[in-house]
Design a protein around this motif. Structure first.
Motif, PDB file in Angstrom:
ATOM      1  N   GLU A  95       0.825  -1.209   0.000  1.00  0.00           N
ATOM      2  CA  GLU A  95       0.000   0.000   0.000  1.00  0.00           C
ATOM      3  C   GLU A  95       0.860   1.260   0.000  1.00  0.00           C
ATOM      4  N   HIS A  96       1.981   1.190   0.698  1.00  0.00           N
ATOM      5  CA  HIS A  96       2.912   2.324   0.705  1.00  0.00           C
ATOM      6  C   HIS A  96       3.399   2.593  -0.719  1.00  0.00           C
ATOM      7  N   ALA A 118       3.234   5.819  -5.787  1.00  0.00           N
ATOM      8  CA  ALA A 118       2.942   5.878  -7.219  1.00  0.00           C
ATOM      9  C   ALA A 118       1.799   6.853  -7.491  1.00  0.00           C
ATOM     10  N   GLN A 119       0.777   6.823  -6.650  1.00  0.00           N
ATOM     11  CA  GLN A 119      -0.365   7.717  -6.814  1.00  0.00           C
ATOM     12  C   GLN A 119       0.054   9.171  -6.624  1.00  0.00           C
ATOM     13  N   ARG A 120       0.882   9.412  -5.628  1.00  0.00           N
ATOM     14  CA  ARG A 120       1.367  10.774  -5.361  1.00  0.00           C
ATOM     15  C   ARG A 120       2.192  11.301  -6.547  1.00  0.00           C
ATOM     16  N   LYS A 121       3.004  10.428  -7.126  1.00  0.00           N
ATOM     17  CA  LYS A 121       3.884  10.838  -8.222  1.00  0.00           C
ATOM     18  C   LYS A 121       3.126  10.988  -9.547  1.00  0.00           C
ATOM     19  N   LYS A 166      13.195   3.880  -5.772  1.00  0.00           N
ATOM     20  CA  LYS A 166      12.724   4.258  -4.440  1.00  0.00           C
ATOM     21  C   LYS A 166      12.889   3.103  -3.447  1.00  0.00           C
ATOM     22  N   GLY A 167      13.218   1.920  -3.941  1.00  0.00           N
ATOM     23  CA  GLY A 167      13.494   0.808  -3.052  1.00  0.00           C
ATOM     24  C   GLY A 167      12.366  -0.185  -2.897  1.00  0.00           C
ATOM     25  N   PHE A 168      11.461  -0.227  -3.857  1.00  0.00           N
ATOM     26  CA  PHE A 168      10.375  -1.205  -3.812  1.00  0.00           C
ATOM     27  C   PHE A 168      10.764  -2.414  -4.650  1.00  0.00           C
ATOM     28  N   ASP A 169      10.397  -3.606  -4.186  1.00  0.00           N
ATOM     29  CA  ASP A 169      10.710  -4.801  -4.969  1.00  0.00           C
ATOM     30  C   ASP A 169       9.709  -4.930  -6.118  1.00  0.00           C
ATOM     31  N   PHE A 170       9.965  -5.881  -7.000  1.00  0.00           N
ATOM     32  CA  PHE A 170       9.182  -5.995  -8.229  1.00  0.00           C
ATOM     33  C   PHE A 170       7.709  -6.270  -7.948  1.00  0.00           C
ATOM     34  N   GLU A 171       7.416  -7.118  -6.970  1.00  0.00           N
ATOM     35  CA  GLU A 171       6.026  -7.435  -6.641  1.00  0.00           C
ATOM     36  C   GLU A 171       5.287  -6.194  -6.142  1.00  0.00           C
ATOM     37  N   GLN A 172       5.943  -5.396  -5.326  1.00  0.00           N
ATOM     38  CA  GLN A 172       5.336  -4.166  -4.814  1.00  0.00           C
ATOM     39  C   GLN A 172       5.106  -3.161  -5.944  1.00  0.00           C
ATOM     40  N   TYR A 191       2.126  -4.234  -8.024  1.00  0.00           N
ATOM     41  CA  TYR A 191       0.907  -3.918  -7.278  1.00  0.00           C
ATOM     42  C   TYR A 191       0.615  -2.416  -7.349  1.00  0.00           C
ATOM     43  N   ALA A 192       1.633  -1.607  -7.128  1.00  0.00           N
ATOM     44  CA  ALA A 192       1.456  -0.158  -7.086  1.00  0.00           C
ATOM     45  C   ALA A 192       1.021   0.401  -8.434  1.00  0.00           C
ATOM     46  N   LEU A 193       1.601  -0.133  -9.511  1.00  0.00           N
ATOM     47  CA  LEU A 193       1.293   0.368 -10.842  1.00  0.00           C
ATOM     48  C   LEU A 193       0.136  -0.386 -11.486  1.00  0.00           C
TER      49      LEU A 193
END
Length: 154
Positions: free
Chosen positions: A105-106, A111-114, A136-142, A145-147
């Motif tokens: 979620e973070h 991603a939403q903010r950017k 930014k330090g997020f792994d591929f799965e995150q 999910y974010a995108l």
């Protein structure tokens, strides 16, 4: 090149450094050694600061975690920063042992903010966003999910 002898004691210098901001033990040792103090003096100064609880790697790691989250960093970037500051892996592992923070979620919030609701309609744009999130330090799965992308899109 020989460093000239410092005018204050290692203990005074350590307290001065810690009065400005928290440091990791290794970081403080390196700063004191760079100032020209002998290893024995540095060890005594660090021990004194630990005795008075002015120097605490666990507390410093927790601050780095909170600051990293506030800066929009992912878990990988925060762990990298902790390693760079010289926090022992044991302290880092213990900090993340009971971690209930939702990194997925973070990542989505960042991603939403950017990018807001702007469309991701080209492969070039997808790649650009993927690189940004990974930096930014997020792994591929995150990141997926974010995108909101599927495996078959990559």
């Amino acid at each position: 090149m020989k460093t000239k002898k410092p005018t204050q004691s290692a203990k005074q210098a350590a307290v001065r450094y810690l009065s400005r901001r928290d440091h990791a033990e290794q970081e403080l040792q390196q700063k004191l050694l760079a100032r020209g103090f002998e290893q024995e003096e540095v060890d005594e100064a660090v021990a004194l600061c630990q005795d008075y609880n002015w120097l605490d790697d666990a507390r410093f790691a927790e601050r780095l975690l909170n600051n990293g989250i506030a800066k929009g960093w992912g878990l990988l970037r925060i762990r990298q920063e902790m390693a760079h500051k010289g926090i022992h892996e044991e302290v880092v592992s213990h900090l993340f042992e009971d971690d209930e923070f939702d990194w997925f979620e973070h990542a989505r919030e960042i991603a939403q903010r950017k990018y807001g609701d702007s469309p991701m309609d080209t492969d070039k744009e997808k790649a650009r966003r993927l690189r940004f999130m990974q930096s930014k330090g997020f792994d591929f799965e995150q990141v997926k999910y974010a995108l909101d992308v599927d495996d078959d899109e990559y």
